[in-house]
Design an enzyme around this catalytic site. Sequence first.
Site, PDB file in Angstrom:
ATOM      1  N   CYS A 128      19.454 -32.579  25.518  1.00  0.00           N
ATOM      2  CA  CYS A 128      19.070 -33.323  24.120  1.00  0.00           C
ATOM      3  C   CYS A 128      20.464 -34.234  23.770  1.00  0.00           C
ATOM      4  CB  CYS A 128      18.731 -32.551  23.137  1.00  0.00           C
ATOM      5  SG  CYS A 128      18.442 -33.264  21.512  1.00  0.00           S
ATOM      6  N   HIS A 185      15.787 -34.658  33.538  1.00  0.00           N
ATOM      7  CA  HIS A 185      15.404 -36.029  32.960  1.00  0.00           C
ATOM      8  C   HIS A 185      16.170 -37.012  33.469  1.00  0.00           C
ATOM      9  CE1 HIS A 185      14.062 -38.272  29.510  1.00  0.00           C
ATOM     10  NE2 HIS A 185      14.987 -39.279  29.916  1.00  0.00           N
TER      11      HIS A 185
END
Length: 500
Positions: free
Chosen positions: A115, A182
């Site tokens: 994040c 990611h």
Amino acid sequence: MTVNTPLCFRGKKILAPMVRVGTLPMRLLALDYGADIVYCEELIDIKMLQCKRVINEVLETVDFVAPNERVVFRTCERERHRVVFQMGSADAERALAVAKLVESDVAGIDINMGCPKEYSTKASMGAALLSDPDKIESILTTLVKGICKPVTCKIRILPSIEDTVNLVKRIEKTGIAAIAVHGRKSLVLSFFCLLERKKEERPQHPVHCDVIKAISEAVSIPVIANGGSHDFIKEYMDIETFQKATAASSVMIARAAMWNPSIFRKEGLFPLKEVMQDYIKYVLRYDNHYTNTKYCLCQMLREQLETTQGKKLHAAQSTQEICEVFEMTDFYEETTAIFEAKKTLETKTQDEDDQMEDPDVIKMAVRFDKREYPPQITPKMYLLEWCRKEKHPQPVYETVQRPVDRLFCSVVTVAEQKYRSTLWDKSKKLAEQAAAIVCLRTLGVPEGKLCEGENHLINKRKREDRERLNNGDHGEDLAEPSHKKANFIEETSDMNVPKM
């Protein structure tokens, strides 16, 4: 510790963790449409450690409830073997404590290391962990050794392929079951990087399939490819295309699933209207808060938010109004009636159980009304003062919460005798005051009410205040009773209220 769970991370289609999206209704809907594994939204370790685990008999769920009575995490039997709990943490011991708290209700534990949001990185969580491999190793190793469920983590890629592969190899050695990648870059968030205000790669940047592929070929644990919604995944067949391009074991889908969770259907996408109605059915079934429901539906509508329906949704201020927007008023009324009936039955059953409980507990139907007492004077203070005067141990309060309506009841033990009110209160503190009143009235001891005339506790405090002034002690708040600090610790030390 051996992982004794059937959860496997190879050949899977996975719902990615998404803040405000990955709540129970969305997770169940994704499972209905064909997802193999679902991740919950990231939940911060410190907040979870303040929660108590409550069995919700009416909804048939397990709820983790914060002190302000907000449900932080809700799950159910349907997803127990397929939901992965993702947490934000920067501390190995806190992470382990949270994992142990939820371990019996989930299929796996994931640590968020990707994040880029400031609220996460400022606390050394999320992508900030990528700059501290020692801390990563400590957290993951502690979890792998400390729990029986599989442990995973989700990262973003580093500025170079070599650095990313080296980090993933080190992560693999901790014994985790899988790693989600990611495929967009994250800087290593050092203090100097923060000063320079460099930017993370965002969804509009191309996903780096070559880096995910390099990672997949460098390690033996399953690699879960994430980040393909913008470039690749528009329908079910695209999931396989993205998997092949990255050589990954599995694919994790975020925004494409947020826009239309039927992306997991082999047979193709459902019409959006049908998807939203299916979602609302789960919202009603599991009492999802309307603000979260509204947010998720807005993400599905996207460019249709400026339509008449979109504007009505934006204006909705309750679950009932949301149902009206989607022509589901009848379903709302039927579902609400069913749950109200279940609540009534549950309350009646629990009240009957109350009548059959320990006969040695002295009971009265009383409530604490602070308007009947002088400011800052309570029955608990009077009871504590009486116990000190009579040289009894200080009162011990045991407070429980009833899951069906979240009301509280407290039992106070004084001189080996237990007392409680038969009436349930809306807060722990009110329930404890009511229990103190029952005890004081049984003993025939004044409880401090205004109607009792001269209040000896107020007079005592005035004397103590005068003594402090005479002794030159001006540091204390004169409105603070001499024993209130000790009493406050007693009241707040037990944050985990068990189920009745």
